[in-house]
Design an enzyme around this catalytic site. Structure first.
Site, PDB file in Angstrom:
ATOM      1  CG  ASP A  97      61.073  46.593  35.122  1.00  0.00           C
ATOM      2  OD1 ASP A  97      60.551  45.955  36.025  1.00  0.00           O
ATOM      3  OD2 ASP A  97      60.830  46.380  33.919  1.00  0.00           O
ATOM      4  NE  ARG A 105      57.635  59.672  26.863  1.00  0.00           N
ATOM      5  CZ  ARG A 105      58.438  58.679  27.240  1.00  0.00           C
ATOM      6  NH1 ARG A 105      58.650  58.463  28.515  1.00  0.00           N
ATOM      7  NH2 ARG A 105      59.023  57.918  26.353  1.00  0.00           N
ATOM      8  CD  GLU A 108      65.691  55.715  34.207  1.00  0.00           C
ATOM      9  OE1 GLU A 108      65.062  56.720  33.841  1.00  0.00           O
ATOM     10  OE2 GLU A 108      66.175  54.897  33.404  1.00  0.00           O
TER      11      GLU A 108
HETATM   12  P1  IMP Z   1      65.216  48.058  33.362  1.00  0.00           P
HETATM   13  O1  IMP Z   1      65.378  48.458  34.813  1.00  0.00           O
HETATM   14  O2  IMP Z   1      66.511  47.913  32.616  1.00  0.00           O
HETATM   15  O3  IMP Z   1      64.377  46.804  33.235  1.00  0.00           O
HETATM   16  O4  IMP Z   1      64.442  49.174  32.560  1.00  0.00           O
HETATM   17  C1  IMP Z   1      63.822  50.257  33.136  1.00  0.00           C
HETATM   18  C2  IMP Z   1      63.020  50.958  32.050  1.00  0.00           C
HETATM   19  O5  IMP Z   1      61.859  50.171  31.750  1.00  0.00           O
HETATM   20  C3  IMP Z   1      62.488  52.287  32.535  1.00  0.00           C
HETATM   21  O6  IMP Z   1      63.377  53.353  32.274  1.00  0.00           O
HETATM   22  C4  IMP Z   1      61.201  52.404  31.743  1.00  0.00           C
HETATM   23  O7  IMP Z   1      61.462  52.982  30.481  1.00  0.00           O
HETATM   24  C5  IMP Z   1      60.729  50.989  31.507  1.00  0.00           C
HETATM   25  N1  IMP Z   1      59.639  50.593  32.416  1.00  0.00           N
HETATM   26  C6  IMP Z   1      59.656  49.601  33.315  1.00  0.00           C
HETATM   27  N2  IMP Z   1      58.489  49.495  33.962  1.00  0.00           N
HETATM   28  C7  IMP Z   1      57.686  50.467  33.478  1.00  0.00           C
HETATM   29  C8  IMP Z   1      56.338  50.893  33.763  1.00  0.00           C
HETATM   30  O8  IMP Z   1      55.608  50.353  34.621  1.00  0.00           O
HETATM   31  N3  IMP Z   1      55.879  51.950  33.036  1.00  0.00           N
HETATM   32  C9  IMP Z   1      56.619  52.580  32.089  1.00  0.00           C
HETATM   33  N4  IMP Z   1      57.894  52.218  31.789  1.00  0.00           N
HETATM   34  C10 IMP Z   1      58.419  51.168  32.471  1.00  0.00           C
END
Ligand code: IMP
Length: 178
Positions: free
Chosen positions: A105, A167, A101
């Protein structure tokens, strides 16, 4: 456009060096007789995955597969319940699997996805993330290989996007909201 690019947080050279190290760790831990299925989560992780697998040694049986998922929720909050848009081509039953991945986050998406994959009875299931925004974690998620731990600021490049943009950048940069 309400956003503009900020400074470089991770340069292409720093990323390339860390990707090599991660591949070394993965190869060291891998079962040489069983091989590895490397599962990339589209779209962001495709960039990282293609560099990572090319640093793995030739003697390892490495297979690559992709999944495309989206989490339900509004634009700012992920609910963590994922919907599969594109599933794996091959079964992972009895296989050693590494999910790749781009960034973790809140951890909600990855933790739900790991639950789905665990139900398919792989021999093992590991996680490799390029970036970890550890301060934002809402649920515990096991990260076996991590490129960089970063602070809670939005970043783009090397596969990561902001509303679909940036990207393609070789370096990872901050985004500034105007
Ligand atoms: P989570 O861990 O479920 O909150 O989601 C993770 C997803 O949030 C990642 O796969 C990214 O698509 C998106 N994401 C979180 N932070 C960032 C960032 O700083 N830049 C770009 N995408 C992010």
């Amino acid at each position: 456009m309400p956003y503009k690019l900020g400074e470089v947080i991770l340069s292409r050279e720093v990323i390339a060096q860390r990707v090599k190290e991660l591949a070394g760790e993965i190869a060291r831990d891998a079962d040489k007789d069983k091989g590895l299925v490397v599962v990339g989560i589209l779209t962001g992780a495709a960039f990282f995955l293609t560099d990572l697998v090319r640093e793995l040694p030739e003697y390892l049986d490495v297979r690559v597969d992709f999944m495309s998922v989206a989490s339900y929720g509004d634009s700012t909050k992920t609910s963590g319940v994922v919907r599969i848009f594109h599933d794996l081509k091959s079964s992972i039953e009895g296989k050693n699997v590494i999910v790749v991945e781009d960034i973790v986050d809140s951890g909600l998406t990855l933790s739900h996805l790991l639950g789905l994959l665990e139900n398919r009875n792989p021999a093992s299931l590991k996680v490799c993330v390029l970036l970890d925004k550890y301060e934002r974690r809402q649920t515990e998620v096991k990260v076996d290989y991590c490129g960089f731990r970063i602070e809670d600021k939005f970043v783009v490049g090397y596969g990561l996007d902001c509303a679909g943009m940036w990207r393609h950048l070789k370096d990872i940069k901050y985004v500034i909201e105007e």
